[in-house]
Design a protein around this motif. Sequence first.
Motif, short mmCIF file in Angstrom:
data_model
loop_
_atom_site.label_atom_id
_atom_site.label_comp_id
_atom_site.label_asym_id
_atom_site.label_seq_id
_atom_site.Cartn_x
_atom_site.Cartn_y
_atom_site.Cartn_z
N MET A 1 0.34 -4.32 -4.95
CA MET A 1 1.73 -4.41 -5.34
C MET A 1 1.98 -5.66 -6.18
O MET A 1 2.64 -5.63 -7.21
CB MET A 1 2.61 -4.44 -4.08
CG MET A 1 4.09 -4.29 -4.35
SD MET A 1 4.99 -4.37 -2.80
CE MET A 1 4.28 -3.01 -1.91
N ARG A 2 1.41 -6.79 -5.78
CA ARG A 2 1.57 -8.03 -6.55
C ARG A 2 0.96 -7.87 -7.94
O ARG A 2 1.49 -8.37 -8.92
CB ARG A 2 0.90 -9.18 -5.81
CG ARG A 2 1.62 -9.59 -4.54
CD ARG A 2 1.19 -11.00 -4.16
NE ARG A 2 -0.24 -11.10 -4.02
CZ ARG A 2 -0.89 -10.85 -2.90
NH1 ARG A 2 -0.23 -10.46 -1.82
NH2 ARG A 2 -2.21 -10.97 -2.83
N ARG B 1 14.19 -5.92 -0.70
CA ARG B 1 14.64 -6.09 -2.08
C ARG B 1 15.09 -4.77 -2.68
O ARG B 1 15.96 -4.74 -3.56
CB ARG B 1 13.52 -6.67 -2.93
CG ARG B 1 13.22 -8.13 -2.65
CD ARG B 1 12.08 -8.62 -3.51
NE ARG B 1 12.32 -8.41 -4.92
CZ ARG B 1 11.42 -8.55 -5.87
NH1 ARG B 1 10.18 -8.87 -5.55
NH2 ARG B 1 11.73 -8.36 -7.14
N SER B 2 14.51 -3.67 -2.24
CA SER B 2 14.87 -2.35 -2.76
C SER B 2 16.14 -1.81 -2.11
O SER B 2 16.89 -1.06 -2.76
CB SER B 2 13.72 -1.36 -2.53
OG SER B 2 12.54 -1.80 -3.16
N SER C 1 6.90 2.64 -4.35
CA SER C 1 8.25 2.57 -4.89
C SER C 1 8.30 3.16 -6.28
O SER C 1 7.35 3.05 -7.07
CB SER C 1 8.73 1.11 -4.92
OG SER C 1 10.01 1.01 -5.50
N MET D 1 3.37 -5.90 -10.09
CA MET D 1 4.52 -6.70 -10.48
C MET D 1 4.15 -7.68 -11.58
O MET D 1 4.89 -7.88 -12.54
CB MET D 1 5.09 -7.41 -9.26
CG MET D 1 5.71 -6.48 -8.25
SD MET D 1 6.19 -7.30 -6.72
CE MET D 1 7.52 -8.32 -7.35
N ARG E 1 5.00 -8.73 3.76
CA ARG E 1 5.20 -8.53 2.32
C ARG E 1 5.89 -7.20 2.04
O ARG E 1 6.79 -7.11 1.19
CB ARG E 1 3.86 -8.59 1.59
CG ARG E 1 3.17 -9.94 1.64
CD ARG E 1 2.00 -9.98 0.67
NE ARG E 1 1.12 -11.10 0.95
CZ ARG E 1 -0.01 -11.02 1.62
NH1 ARG E 1 -0.41 -9.85 2.08
NH2 ARG E 1 -0.76 -12.08 1.82
N GLU E 2 5.47 -6.15 2.75
CA GLU E 2 6.08 -4.85 2.54
C GLU E 2 7.55 -4.86 2.97
O GLU E 2 8.39 -4.23 2.32
CB GLU E 2 5.30 -3.78 3.30
CG GLU E 2 3.93 -3.51 2.69
CD GLU E 2 3.11 -2.54 3.52
OE1 GLU E 2 3.72 -1.82 4.34
OE2 GLU E 2 1.88 -2.49 3.35
N ARG F 1 15.97 2.73 -5.96
CA ARG F 1 14.53 2.70 -5.71
C ARG F 1 14.20 3.79 -4.71
O ARG F 1 14.75 3.82 -3.61
CB ARG F 1 14.09 1.34 -5.15
CG ARG F 1 14.45 0.13 -5.97
CD ARG F 1 13.85 0.13 -7.34
NE ARG F 1 12.40 0.27 -7.34
CZ ARG F 1 11.68 0.21 -8.46
NH1 ARG F 1 12.27 0.03 -9.64
NH2 ARG F 1 10.36 0.35 -8.42
N TYR G 1 9.51 -6.41 0.30
CA TYR G 1 9.65 -5.49 -0.82
C TYR G 1 10.69 -4.41 -0.51
O TYR G 1 11.53 -4.07 -1.36
CB TYR G 1 8.30 -4.85 -1.12
CG TYR G 1 8.26 -4.07 -2.40
CD1 TYR G 1 8.23 -4.71 -3.64
CD2 TYR G 1 8.25 -2.69 -2.37
CE1 TYR G 1 8.19 -3.99 -4.81
CE2 TYR G 1 8.21 -1.95 -3.55
CZ TYR G 1 8.18 -2.61 -4.77
OH TYR G 1 8.15 -1.89 -5.92
N ARG H 1 16.82 -3.84 -10.74
CA ARG H 1 17.46 -4.00 -9.43
C ARG H 1 18.46 -2.87 -9.25
O ARG H 1 19.15 -2.51 -10.20
CB ARG H 1 18.16 -5.36 -9.38
CG ARG H 1 18.77 -5.73 -8.04
CD ARG H 1 19.35 -7.13 -8.15
NE ARG H 1 19.84 -7.61 -6.88
CZ ARG H 1 21.09 -7.49 -6.45
NH1 ARG H 1 22.00 -6.87 -7.23
NH2 ARG H 1 21.47 -7.97 -5.29
N PRO I 1 -0.44 -4.54 -0.41
CA PRO I 1 0.36 -5.64 -0.89
C PRO I 1 -0.27 -6.33 -2.08
O PRO I 1 0.42 -6.73 -3.01
CB PRO I 1 0.47 -6.55 0.33
CG PRO I 1 0.27 -5.67 1.49
CD PRO I 1 -0.72 -4.65 1.04
#
Length: 363
Positions: A5-6, A235-236, A135, A9, A228-229, A122, A232, A107, A2
């Motif tokens: 991942m941040r 959102r995908s 991703s 991003m 957090r995953e 995604r 994510y 998106r 995570p």
Amino acid sequence: MPGKMRFKMAKINHRRSRKAGLPPGSLVHIGEKRAERAKITIMDYDGETFQEKEAKSVEECFSFKETATVTWINIDGVHDSELVGKLGSHFGVHPLILEDIMTTAQRPKMEDLGDYIYVVLRMLSSEKGKDGVFSEQVSLILGPNFVISFQESAGGDVFDPVRDRIRTGKGRLRTLGPDYLAYALVDSIVDNYFLVLEKLGERVEVLEEELVTDPDQKTLHEMHALKREMIYVRRSVWPLREVINGLERAESPLIKQTTGIFLRDVYDHTIQVIDTVETYRDMLSGMLDIYLSSVSNRMNQVMKVLTIIATIFIPLTFIAGVYGMNFRWMPELEWRWGYFLIVGIMLAIGILMVIYFRRKRWM
């Protein structure tokens, strides 16, 4: 993962500044470069014929624009703006669509532009022996006789079953049009979501067992990482419902009515994935509450033991304090059995208090 991942991003958001001041449609790659060089593979087929090759240059794809067969052009690596620009220009793709293809933080969405349909998805995956969800953006261009797919990396994808079906001629894929090929690619991505969620579910079950037996700080960190995953993944996946619904209801001659039935099946799978993600999120939220309650109860038990010990020693400390003043005229100081009497009284008080606490079920 995570934290990583941040970091990625934030890095993508930082690279967006490279496009500041540039006109719309400028081909600037935004994201992580995941391939050293772009790789182009072409699969051309119909019910009777089939050919597959790796193109050495983008110009080799131009002859497949208007053929009687179905052509699948796959690009691994979207960092090459010259390649993307040439391919898009020849196949009539709008520069704004090419800009979205090279901006790898899109998106999931679907746009019907008449001559072609643009879809962003995604692609999620999880490596064996490693925690975390990886991703990658996949862009699809559906045309009258072709499908062009753009991927970020050349390190493998979820499309191998589709390639095998095309090579062997099994099923209906070789006899149907490019709309069915686009459905097959979308279906492969959605089906892979179930594998990712299955691995996440196993981690949730392990956390549940740790939570019941012996939760610690590591358990808390793992719960936060999983939350957090899940965010994510949500959102995908969540916008994908609108994408599939748009493809199913699109009044476009590029999508035949017979393909709409299969798209409804993908839509059902998408709803199942979303429900599973929401279920895991609710479970993790409940597990976090249980963890906090467990920590609070453990603290209460510790405080309870310490309080009982302190309560037992309060009267003993009082007696010891009285006889520790060493006044000269204290009768017990000169008595031969005074020490043994006081110690006996202190032991009796301690034993009686322990018996009383046990009867009250305080210990």
